[in-house]
Enzyme design. Structure first.
Site, mmCIF file in Angstrom:
data_model
loop_
_atom_site.group_PDB
_atom_site.id
_atom_site.type_symbol
_atom_site.label_atom_id
_atom_site.label_comp_id
_atom_site.label_asym_id
_atom_site.label_seq_id
_atom_site.Cartn_x
_atom_site.Cartn_y
_atom_site.Cartn_z
ATOM 1 N N ASP A 1 9.478 -26.905 17.779
ATOM 2 C CA ASP A 1 8.039 -26.722 17.614
ATOM 3 C C ASP A 1 7.364 -28.055 17.918
ATOM 4 O O ASP A 1 7.935 -29.121 17.656
ATOM 5 C CB ASP A 1 7.742 -26.274 16.178
ATOM 6 C CG ASP A 1 6.274 -25.982 15.980
ATOM 7 O OD1 ASP A 1 5.737 -25.151 16.718
ATOM 8 O OD2 ASP A 1 5.671 -26.605 15.085
ATOM 9 N N CYS B 1 3.311 1.622 2.856
ATOM 10 C CA CYS B 1 4.574 0.886 2.685
ATOM 11 C C CYS B 1 5.563 1.729 1.891
ATOM 12 O O CYS B 1 6.752 1.808 2.225
ATOM 13 C CB CYS B 1 4.336 -0.431 1.954
ATOM 14 S SG CYS B 1 3.197 -1.561 2.778
ATOM 15 N N CYS C 1 0.835 -1.206 0.000
ATOM 16 C CA CYS C 1 0.000 0.000 0.000
ATOM 17 C C CYS C 1 0.866 1.251 0.000
ATOM 18 O O CYS C 1 2.100 1.175 0.066
ATOM 19 C CB CYS C 1 -0.920 0.010 1.222
ATOM 20 S SG CYS C 1 -0.007 0.049 2.790
ATOM 21 N N CYS D 1 45.723 -18.904 -5.936
ATOM 22 C CA CYS D 1 45.946 -18.780 -4.488
ATOM 23 C C CYS D 1 44.929 -17.831 -3.877
ATOM 24 O O CYS D 1 44.098 -17.249 -4.580
ATOM 25 C CB CYS D 1 47.370 -18.285 -4.204
ATOM 26 S SG CYS D 1 47.644 -16.581 -4.717
ATOM 27 N N CYS E 1 44.543 -14.334 -5.277
ATOM 28 C CA CYS E 1 43.700 -14.243 -6.476
ATOM 29 C C CYS E 1 42.237 -14.056 -6.084
ATOM 30 O O CYS E 1 41.491 -13.304 -6.723
ATOM 31 C CB CYS E 1 43.836 -15.497 -7.329
ATOM 32 S SG CYS E 1 45.504 -15.852 -7.888
ATOM 33 N N ASP F 1 6.401 -22.013 10.348
ATOM 34 C CA ASP F 1 7.313 -21.420 11.337
ATOM 35 C C ASP F 1 8.359 -20.505 10.714
ATOM 36 O O ASP F 1 9.352 -20.184 11.355
ATOM 37 C CB ASP F 1 8.043 -22.547 12.099
ATOM 38 C CG ASP F 1 7.078 -23.456 12.823
ATOM 39 O OD1 ASP F 1 6.144 -22.943 13.444
ATOM 40 O OD2 ASP F 1 7.250 -24.684 12.751
#
Length: 827
Positions: free
Chosen positions: A521, A27, A24, A92, A95, A723
């Protein structure tokens, strides 16, 4: 906001970001206000219709990561894409830093992680700003290349495995180097051990120079080329050190003919040959470490038998579409994810879950692609194909995990950023030290020559200075530092995938070690998640009437308990009525009208809120809840008419798995929306330490936050869907799923298997992997701390220095591979 005084107006930049989560105008104002508060942001326009934010800002004061961070702090997100780029030319850890720095400079790139072990860059970028071509160009400008990698599907039996090709090339270079270096070693040993210099010492020296030169310019050419590319692009990698060391060694040969300098031309060949041998062994060990993804890709079926108009055809897997019916015979692989529409069998799902026991499958059961049908003929309708399959998700997740970094790696990254320049400086310092303090240093050599046979104090000061400087150059090793973390993470994530533990983020491995509390949970985690009606207690009405009214009202419910009531009524043959005015009352129950009567099904609190007396059912409710049953009161027309009890059976392994978590030093907490009495009964059976009951769905995040304040690091185990916010709030989110239904977005770790032993295994794997990371970093640091001072003092022969350098990288990679021996079994 006006630009800061002194900043050029020409320096302003404008970009557009896609904002996720706006619904909306409010926001849009929130995002706009948040961005405008950033110093350096001059203008912001947020359009909620297009979900875009147009931003004008000063890049000297604010970066893209700051803008994204501010949007996230405002409660929204920015759309970013992720791409994995295979990088060529890295040798290495230095790099790695150069490539990361180059990619971060590309406008629109939000984050970059480069992995030396997998030779890949994982880049998160804003698609409206950055392009893949711009990233390719940035990598090219830094002296490296973005490879056109063969797609995984093509790297099977028909394609060429790039890892195998790389190892073959390394083996070839090593063989050529030793073909020339072998005679060098023989000539040097004949002279040093037996004093043979035939036909003359001058001839020997010329022969050594002649044999050493091809080693440098032929198999050693890629090393020299890498060094040149690095220097011409304004950086320095390990190949620069090897190039300077071998060049200086070889040049000492011609110089020895006209100066008092001793020739070390033969040593140049030895250094390069040992270096290439180390590269080959390292590539082989890295290949073993990265075999997890290759093994997963090889698991897939190549063809499928599908039914078309009753006729069976064999087609390539790529031609299978969603909805096709596949015929799967005993002993063959299920081609892709699907659902059984006919037949019964047992399926070996060990490749997905790590569980060796076959899983029974019948009509309606989900099956995973690449698992093996064992006993019966199955007809399976394809539900996911290509990149959407379970196997593809697992591969993608393992790649993502290998593209992340563990926080402990940050210090190593800071060291490797300056490592090569510092070593070059130490080499120059070594030359100066020997030039001005050769007397005391020669005394060190005299004292050591009885113990170290290669030490020769009789050499000229110039020769000793050169030997010490070359040893410093070739013994310094940033590779071990760069490989320490990624190789362990690579092996750990691979072992996890093989055992149904999908690690999404490497940081979770370090965080998991510090976790002290595991929050579980209740529904679907501690219990099976399949509640059933166990008790019907009518009060003044027939049992069938009570169940009919409650089940009819619950027809509109999506809650598992509501569905259990409906299934219970149907199983008893009770015909249900269509409810009217259905209303779900979060955390309390439901309300609806059935046959013109107002029906309430839910907690005592719900009925009391509506002014209905519940005392008549209080004793029965207490009894049922003590038996770990979720009890609902049912009211009709403003009067209590009975109680329904629903039990969700506790998982068989719950008590043993919780005890195993306790043995690992973890406290356990059960989080549930159920009433305290029922929760306490379940917790007693499972051996849970603490209970947090009667929590509304939107209150789980606050409870996790409270536990973090009280106990510190917290891991949350849930289903990954309902969750998701709580999993995100926890320091480590663990989603527990079954089969193809894996929710990976909210969780740091996803358990494919639905049992709690997976949680125990995840903890053990995280701890074992982090232990290897710490061991690798320790050895990588201690090696350099000890070896470089020895080289400065002239106590290291250049060839032995190169052996030590190669050994350090090989040791780190092989130590990571030892992680495979770790016992991560839960039970």
């Amino acid at each position: 906001m006006p630009s800061t005084t002194g900043r050029s107006m020409d320096a302003k930049k404008s970009l557009s970001l896609n904002i996720i989560g706006m619904t909306c105008a409010s926001c849009a104002r929130t995002v706009e206000r948040g961005l405008k508060r950033l110093d350096g942001v001059e203008e912001v326009t947020v359009n909620v219709a297009t979900d875009r934010a147009a931003i004008t800002f000063d890049p000297t004061a604010v970066q893209l990561t700051d803008l994204i961070g501010r949007v996230q702090e405002s409660g929204y997100d920015v759309e970013t894409h992720r791409v994995i780029l295979p990088i060529g030319g890295m040798t290495c850890a230095a790099c790695v830093r150069h490539v990361e720095r180059a990619l971060r400079k590309v406008e629109g790139v939000a984050s970059v992680t480069v992995n030396l072990a997998t030779e890949r860059a994982t880049v998160a970028y804003v698609p409206s700003v950055a392009t893949i071509d711009a990233m390719r160009q940035a990598v090219h400008n830094a002296g490296y290349t973005v490879l056109d990698e063969t797609p995984p599907a093509a790297s099977g039996a028909e394609g060429v495995d790039p890892e195998a090709a790389k190892m073959a090339a390394a083996r070839r270079r090593m063989a050529v180097a030793w073909a020339f270096t072998g005679p060098v070693v023989v000539l040097m040993l004949l002279h040093m051990v037996w004093g043979i210099a035939w036909p003359s010492m001058l001839a020997i020296e010329i022969a050594l120079m002649a044999l050493a030169l091809p080693v440098l310019v032929w198999p050693g050419r890629p090393t020299f080329r890498s060094a040149w590319s690095s220097v011409t692009h304004g950086s320095a990698n390990m190949d620069v050190l090897i190039t300077i060391g071998t060049s200086a060694s070889w040049i000492s040969g011609p110089l020895s003919l006209v100066t008092p300098l001793t020739s070390y031309a033969g040593v140049a060949a030895m250094i390069m040959a040992i270096h290439l041998t180390g590269r080959y062994i390292e590539a082989s060990a890295k290949g073993r470490a990265s075999q997890a993804i290759r093994k997963l890709l090889q698991l897939g079926a190549k063809t499928a038998h599908i039914l078309v108009d009753g006729e069976e055809y064999e087609v390539p897997l790529s031609q299978v579409k969603v909805g096709d019916v596949m015929v799967v015979r005993p002993g063959t692989k299920i081609p892709t994810d699907g659902v059984v529409i006919a037949g019964q069998s047992a399926v070996d799902e060990s490749m997905a879950t790590g569980e060796s026991m076959p899983v029974p499958k019948a009509e309606g059961a989900e099956v995973i692609g690449a698992t093996v049908n064992q006993t019966g003929l199955l007809h399976v309708r394809a539900t996911r194909v290509g990149a959407d399959t379970f196997l593809a998700q697992v591969v993608r997740m393992v790649e993502e995990a290998q593209g992340t970094k563990v926080p402990i790696q940050e210090f190593a990254d800071r060291v490797t950023a300056v490592f090569v320049p510092v070593v070059l400086g130490i080499a120059v310092f070594t030359l100066g030290l020997w030039a001005f303090a050769s007397g005391p240093l020669r005394g060190v050599l005299v004292a050591a020559q009885g113990v170290l046979p290669w030490v020769n104090p009789a050499l000229s000061s110039a020769t000793l200075a050169l030997v010490a400087a070359i040893s410093v150059l070739v013994i310094a090793c940033p590779c071990a530092l760069g490989l320490a973390t990624p190789t362990a993470l690579m092996v750990g994530s691979g072992i996890g995938a093989e055992n149904g533990i999908l690690i999404r983020n490497g940081a979770a491995i370090q965080t998991m070690r510090e976790v002290r509390v595991i929050v579980l949970d209740k529904t679907g985690t501690l219990t099976l998640g399949t509640p059933k009606v166990t008790d019907i207690v009518p009060l003044g009405v027939p049992e069938a009437t009570l169940l009919r009214l409650a089940a009819s009202a619950e027809l509109g419910s999506e809650h598992p308990i509501g569905r259990a009531v409906v299934e219970g009524a149907r199983a008893r043959g009770i015909a249900l009525a269509t409810p009217e005015g259905f209303e779900a009352l979060e955390g309390r129950g439901i309300a609806a009208r059935v046959d013109g009567q107002a029906i309430l099904v839910g907690s005592a609190r719900l009925l009391e809120e509506r002014g209905i007396e519940v005392a008549e059912g209080a004793a029965e409710m207490a009894r049922l809840e003590e038996e770990a049953k979720t009890t609902m009161l049912v009211a009709a027309a403003g009067r209590l008419i009975g109680l329904l009890a629903v039990a969700d059976p506790i998982k068989d392994e719950a008590a043993a798995a919780v005890a195993a978590l306790h043995d690992l030093g973890l406290e356990t907490v059960m989080l549930t929306g159920d009433n305290r009495r029922t929760a306490a009964a379940i917790a007693r059976r499972a051996g849970i330490d603490h209970i947090v009951a009667e929590v509304l769905p939107d209150g789980k995040v606050a409870e996790i936050r409270r536990l973090q304040e009280a106990h510190g690091m917290v891991a949350m185990v849930g289903d990954g869907i309902n969750d998701a916010p709580a999993l995100t709030q926890a320091n480590v989110g663990i989603a527990i799923g079954t089969g193809t239904d894996i929710a990976i977005e909210a969780a740091d770790i996803t358990l494919v298997r639905g049992d709690l032993w997976g949680v125990v295994s995840a903890v053990k794997l995280s701890r074992a992997t982090f232990r290897k990371i710490r061991q690798n970093l320790f050895w990588a640091f201690i090696y350099n701390v000890i070896m470089i001072p020895l080289a400065i003092l002239g106590l290291m022969h250049p060839a032995l220095a190169e052996v030590a350098m190669a050994s350090s990288s090989i040791t780190v990679v092989m130590n990571a591979n030892l992680l495979r021996r770790a016992d991560i079994r839960g039970r």
